[in-house]
Design a protein around this motif. Structure first.
Motif: not given
Lengths: 261, 324
Positions: B213-214, B216-219, B222-223, B226-227, B230
């Motif tokens: 996730s990181l 891919l540019g997720a903060s 967000q990680t 969203k990851v 879940p």
């Protein structure tokens, strides 16, 4: 592979490392690494385990930042811009520099959601647009035909090779310029490995690819340029053919002829 | 398929195909029979099986005895009397054994408590698991565990002396002994459980998901949402269900702070009487074998069935989530 002469004028280098030193806490992992990676070519990083090739790869998208106590000296330029300059937007950097990991790591979500994850976090909300991006990314990653009828199935049900291509599709979905691959085929069987290598061959047209590999045959097969790392130093860098046929440094020759490593 | 049956293909382990995948007692038996089949091994296996089955036996026995004490109500006022709308077990005019106010009371308090527990528990778990610095975690975790271990009577004191007056003043009520007060106290008791178990679930999410996730540019945030969360959801749901189990079965604290008025209401600021509090308060004074006594056992049965239902829903949700 293609002849080395073709690269006489590769234009401005996409990635430039200037005397990069890197430390994990007190341990220095990279020593004075300088190298220029040409755009839209495949560059392979080879060398024995612990030589610093993966560490170097991870400095390029600042994934080492996540590990506490790491430190970098020197400069890393992408399109001439220092990515370690204070105030650099790491999120924007990682959007430009995608990464595929050694072990395929799809999210425990559906195939569609895996690929749509990147565009979503970067603000794409429109469903039709997402569907388009997912389809295009899967086509580019040569996975579309195998999964188009089960986009809503869990990604965990795919085979190892398919999972790795899904991870490539996921990286492509945010439209990166550079793709870093950390031994992307080391956990795969020969057939899946061949598919990944074919895929890299197709992607070289549009992306700058930097691939870490343990497998020298693989480096010879897929790359245009090769960098040989040993004990944290860049020993030799040049067109793949030249490096494999007429290495200039003794250590490189010893490594590629299998005398150590 | 035909190939797997051919002679000599017993698979890499050398076992017969039929042995693989046999579940339940036979495999348990085999597990302990490994390394020989002397009488000692067999005896050990029998003993372990007996101990393991005790829990099933106890559950069945509890149902049996509850039923045995409750059933004779049919001969007196009848089972239908439980459907009345009021619970007036002692009266000079007419006694009523309507369970409705008790069931709604329990439901109201449980739902309210869950409403407080879920966001608080998950956010705290996320913080402790992912955001807290090591020294913060070292400090927080023992306190969370201590909180989980405080006897409910003591929490009840706190509710009576601190929380109830607070609720009373805040909402301008004549009494602070309300469903809301009870729910807040119950949440206080359930939250540590939810935090501890959710935190384990969140920490066991593989690092590779976060890296992906990181990269891919997720903060980081967000990680997380969203990851990581879940991916830990099945554990978090299990944590919430366990917390709810504690809430619905909790007796002492609710007995002390909900006011115990057996009325049908949906207002958090009304006084309510839960099933558990009813049993605890009335069981000691009820004449043995009376209709009232039988009715209290019915309350117990309803409570037990509700807990069972909750567990089953939890299992269902977990299974569905794991299949995805």
């Amino acid at each position: 592979m293609v002849e080395g002469q073709q690269y006489e004028d590769p234009g401005r280098p996409k990635v430039e490392a200037e005397s990069v030193d890197f430390w994990y806490g007190p341990t220095q992992a990279l020593f004075d690494v300088s190298m220029s990676v040409p755009a839209r070519r495949v560059t392979a990083l080879i060398g024995p385990s612990g030589c610093g090739k993966s560490t170097f790869l991870r400095t390029l998208n600042r994934m080492n930042d996540v590990i506490e106590g790491t430190r970098l000296a020197g400069r890393i330029l992408i399109d001439g811009e220092d990515v370690y300059r204070a105030g650099t937007n790491v999120v924007a950097l990682r959007k430009r520099v995608g990464m595929v990991f050694q072990k395929s790591n799809p999210f425990p979500k559906t195939i569609f959601e895996n690929v749509a994850y990147g565009p979503r976090i970067h603000g794409t909300r429109n469903r039709a647009e997402l569907i388009e991006i997912v389809e295009q990314s899967l086509i580019r990653a040569a996975l579309w035909e195998e999964v188009k009828d089960r986009l809503d199935a869990s990604a965990m049900g795919l085979s190892g090779g398919q999972q790795q291509r899904l991870c490539i599709a996921r990286a492509l979905a945010v439209d990166p310029e550079i793709i870093l691959m950390d031994e992307p085929a080391s956990a795969l069987d020969p057939r899946s490995t061949a598919r990944i290598e074919d895929l890299i061959d197709q992607l070289r047209v549009d992306y700058t690819i930097i691939i870490v590999t343990h497998n020298m045959q693989q480096a010879a097969r897929v790359s245009d340029f090769t960098a040989f790392f040993f004990e944290g130093r860049l020993i030799e860098f040049g067109p793949t053919k030249q490096l494999f046929t007429t290495p200039t440094v003794k250590q490189t020759e010893d490594y590629i002829t299998g005398r150590f490593g | 398929m035909a190939r797997s049956g051919s002679a000599g293909s017993f698979g890499p382990t050398g076992r017969l195909p039929g042995e693989i995948g046999r579940a339940g007692f036979p495999s348990l038996w085999k597990m302990f029979a490994i390394g020989g089949s002397t009488w000692k091994d067999k005896a050990a296996a029998v003993l372990l099986r007996a101990v393991a089955s005790t829990s099933i036996l106890i559950v069945l026995l509890i149902f049996l005895f509850l039923g045995k004490e409750a059933a004779p109500l049919a001969a007196g006022p009848g089972i239908k009397s439980l459907l009345a709308e009021r619970w007036v077990p002692v009266s000079f005019q007419q006694v009523r054994f309507g369970l409705l106010p008790l069931v709604t009371g329990s439901l109201l308090v449980t739902l309210l408590a869950t409403l407080f527990t879920i966001p608080f528990g998950i956010c705290a778990a996320v913080y402790v698991a992912e955001l807290a610095k090591p020294w913060e975690r070292e400090l927080l975790k023992p306190f969370i565990e201590i909180l989980a271990g405080i006897p409910s009577v003591v929490i009840g004191f706190f509710g009576l002396v601190v929380l109830a007056p607070l609720v009373k003043d805040l909402f301008g009520l004549s009494s602070g002994l309300t469903a809301l007060t009870g729910a807040l106290l119950l949440a206080l008791m359930a939250i540590p459980t939810v935090i501890s178990i959710s935190e384990d679930a969140i920490r066991s999410v593989p690092e590779s998901y976060k890296s992906a996730s990181l990269a891919l540019g997720a903060s980081r945030l967000q990680t997380l949402w969203k990851v990581t969360v879940p991916a830990a959801l099945s554990g978090i749901i299990a944590a919430i269900m366990l917390g709810m189990g504690r809430v619905i079965g909790e007796t002492m604290a609710v007995l002390m702070v909900t006011g115990n008025a057996a009325v049908v209401t949906a207002s958090p600021l009304a006084s309510v009487r839960t099933m558990t509090a009813t049993i605890a308060a009335e069981m000691g004074e009820v004449p043995f074998g009376s209709d009232h006594y039988r009715a209290l056992f019915w309350v117990g049965i309803v409570l037990l069935v509700a807990t069972f239902g909750l567990n089953m829903v939890a299992q269902r949700v977990l299974k569905k989530h794991q299949e995805r």
